[in-house]
Motif scaffolding. Structure first.
Motif, PDB file in Angstrom:
ATOM      1  N   MET A 101       0.852  -1.184   0.000  1.00  0.00           N
ATOM      2  CA  MET A 101       0.000   0.000   0.000  1.00  0.00           C
ATOM      3  C   MET A 101       0.895   1.243   0.000  1.00  0.00           C
ATOM      4  O   MET A 101       1.870   1.322   0.730  1.00  0.00           O
ATOM      5  N   THR A 102       0.533   2.211  -0.800  1.00  0.00           N
ATOM      6  CA  THR A 102       1.247   3.483  -0.877  1.00  0.00           C
ATOM      7  C   THR A 102       0.774   4.388   0.254  1.00  0.00           C
ATOM      8  O   THR A 102      -0.382   4.326   0.665  1.00  0.00           O
ATOM      9  N   GLU A 103       1.652   5.231   0.724  1.00  0.00           N
ATOM     10  CA  GLU A 103       1.282   6.200   1.752  1.00  0.00           C
ATOM     11  C   GLU A 103       0.320   7.219   1.113  1.00  0.00           C
ATOM     12  O   GLU A 103       0.589   7.725   0.023  1.00  0.00           O
ATOM     13  N   PRO A 104      -0.845   7.506   1.738  1.00  0.00           N
ATOM     14  CA  PRO A 104      -1.855   8.372   1.121  1.00  0.00           C
ATOM     15  C   PRO A 104      -1.323   9.748   0.698  1.00  0.00           C
ATOM     16  O   PRO A 104      -1.629  10.221  -0.396  1.00  0.00           O
ATOM     17  N   GLY A 155       1.714  10.703  -0.129  1.00  0.00           N
ATOM     18  CA  GLY A 155       2.594  10.591  -1.294  1.00  0.00           C
ATOM     19  C   GLY A 155       1.811  10.391  -2.581  1.00  0.00           C
ATOM     20  O   GLY A 155       2.119  10.995  -3.615  1.00  0.00           O
ATOM     21  N   ALA A 156       0.788   9.539  -2.533  1.00  0.00           N
ATOM     22  CA  ALA A 156      -0.051   9.303  -3.710  1.00  0.00           C
ATOM     23  C   ALA A 156      -0.809  10.576  -4.085  1.00  0.00           C
ATOM     24  O   ALA A 156      -0.930  10.924  -5.262  1.00  0.00           O
ATOM     25  N   ALA A 157      -1.310  11.291  -3.088  1.00  0.00           N
ATOM     26  CA  ALA A 157      -2.048  12.532  -3.343  1.00  0.00           C
ATOM     27  C   ALA A 157      -1.123  13.595  -3.932  1.00  0.00           C
ATOM     28  O   ALA A 157      -1.516  14.349  -4.830  1.00  0.00           O
ATOM     29  N   GLU A 158       0.116  13.662  -3.455  1.00  0.00           N
ATOM     30  CA  GLU A 158       1.093  14.605  -4.016  1.00  0.00           C
ATOM     31  C   GLU A 158       1.381  14.275  -5.475  1.00  0.00           C
ATOM     32  O   GLU A 158       1.510  15.164  -6.309  1.00  0.00           O
ATOM     33  N   ARG A 159       1.482  12.991  -5.787  1.00  0.00           N
ATOM     34  CA  ARG A 159       1.695  12.581  -7.176  1.00  0.00           C
ATOM     35  C   ARG A 159       0.527  13.035  -8.048  1.00  0.00           C
ATOM     36  O   ARG A 159       0.720  13.544  -9.153  1.00  0.00           O
ATOM     37  N   LEU A 160      -0.698  12.892  -7.528  1.00  0.00           N
ATOM     38  CA  LEU A 160      -1.878  13.346  -8.266  1.00  0.00           C
ATOM     39  C   LEU A 160      -1.848  14.865  -8.427  1.00  0.00           C
ATOM     40  O   LEU A 160      -2.158  15.382  -9.503  1.00  0.00           O
ATOM     41  N   GLU A 208      -4.446   3.286  -1.426  1.00  0.00           N
ATOM     42  CA  GLU A 208      -4.695   2.235  -2.418  1.00  0.00           C
ATOM     43  C   GLU A 208      -5.489   2.761  -3.606  1.00  0.00           C
ATOM     44  O   GLU A 208      -5.260   2.360  -4.734  1.00  0.00           O
ATOM     45  N   ARG A 209      -6.452   3.642  -3.329  1.00  0.00           N
ATOM     46  CA  ARG A 209      -7.349   4.132  -4.383  1.00  0.00           C
ATOM     47  C   ARG A 209      -7.584   5.629  -4.236  1.00  0.00           C
ATOM     48  O   ARG A 209      -7.515   6.181  -3.144  1.00  0.00           O
ATOM     49  N   PHE A 210      -7.917   6.252  -5.369  1.00  0.00           N
ATOM     50  CA  PHE A 210      -8.455   7.612  -5.413  1.00  0.00           C
ATOM     51  C   PHE A 210      -9.948   7.473  -5.660  1.00  0.00           C
ATOM     52  O   PHE A 210     -10.382   6.582  -6.378  1.00  0.00           O
ATOM     53  N   VAL A 235      -4.260   3.969  -7.136  1.00  0.00           N
ATOM     54  CA  VAL A 235      -3.290   5.067  -7.096  1.00  0.00           C
ATOM     55  C   VAL A 235      -2.267   4.961  -8.213  1.00  0.00           C
ATOM     56  O   VAL A 235      -1.656   5.962  -8.586  1.00  0.00           O
ATOM     57  N   SER A 236      -2.090   3.784  -8.784  1.00  0.00           N
ATOM     58  CA  SER A 236      -1.154   3.632  -9.900  1.00  0.00           C
ATOM     59  C   SER A 236      -1.629   4.372 -11.145  1.00  0.00           C
ATOM     60  O   SER A 236      -0.855   4.607 -12.060  1.00  0.00           O
ATOM     61  N   GLY A 237      -2.894   4.772 -11.184  1.00  0.00           N
ATOM     62  CA  GLY A 237      -3.460   5.466 -12.338  1.00  0.00           C
ATOM     63  C   GLY A 237      -3.618   6.962 -12.133  1.00  0.00           C
ATOM     64  O   GLY A 237      -4.598   7.548 -12.586  1.00  0.00           O
ATOM     65  N   ALA A 238      -2.671   7.609 -11.468  1.00  0.00           N
ATOM     66  CA  ALA A 238      -2.793   9.039 -11.148  1.00  0.00           C
ATOM     67  C   ALA A 238      -2.978   9.900 -12.404  1.00  0.00           C
ATOM     68  O   ALA A 238      -3.759  10.853 -12.398  1.00  0.00           O
TER      69      ALA A 238
END
Length: 128
Positions: free
Chosen positions: A1-4, A6-11, A46-48, A68-71
């Motif tokens: 699982m990605t840290e929320p 970090g994933a949000a920053e990528r988005l 895990e998901r947006f 999250v892999s589909g940012a």
């Protein structure tokens, strides 16, 4: 699982690549990406997910979700939803900031009237 966060920053960076300003907020195991037009994208690592429309039958918001892999895809879909919301709110004008001198952007009257006269939900009958 990605840290929320970090994933949000990528988005947020994907939004930036599309010319859209967004802010990231985190806490309680979730991260939120605030986008223009009042749209928020949630991330649990895990998901947006975001409000993609309205479920008429259920009388509630309808949500879309992607991993999250589909940012990059999420950014494109959310930007398209923002454009749809602007068309709904401001008619054909896609950007309320482009109002000509002397004009005023207005909310559609039907929306304001509907909010003012919305009926109260039915209360359950009998023992609960």
């Amino acid at each position: 699982m990605t840290e929320p966060y970090g994933a949000a920053e990528r988005l947020r960076r994907e939004f930036g690549a599309l010319g859209v300003v967004a802010d990231v907020h985190d806490g309680y195991g979730l991260a939120l990406v605030s986008v223009r037009d009042g749209l928020v994208v949630w991330c649990n690592g895990e998901r947006f997910w975001w409000q993609a429309g309205w479920d008429e039958r259920g009388g509630r918001p309808a949500y879309a979700s992607r991993p999250v892999s589909g940012a990059e895809e999420v950014a494109r879909l959310v930007v398209a939803r923002c454009a749809e919301l602007r068309r709904i709110r401001f008619g054909e004008r896609t950007d309320p900031g482009r109002v000509r001198s002397g004009e005023q952007a207005e909310w559609p009257r039907a929306q304001a009237d509907e909010r003012a006269t919305a009926p109260e939900p039915e209360r359950p009958q009998g023992p609960v």
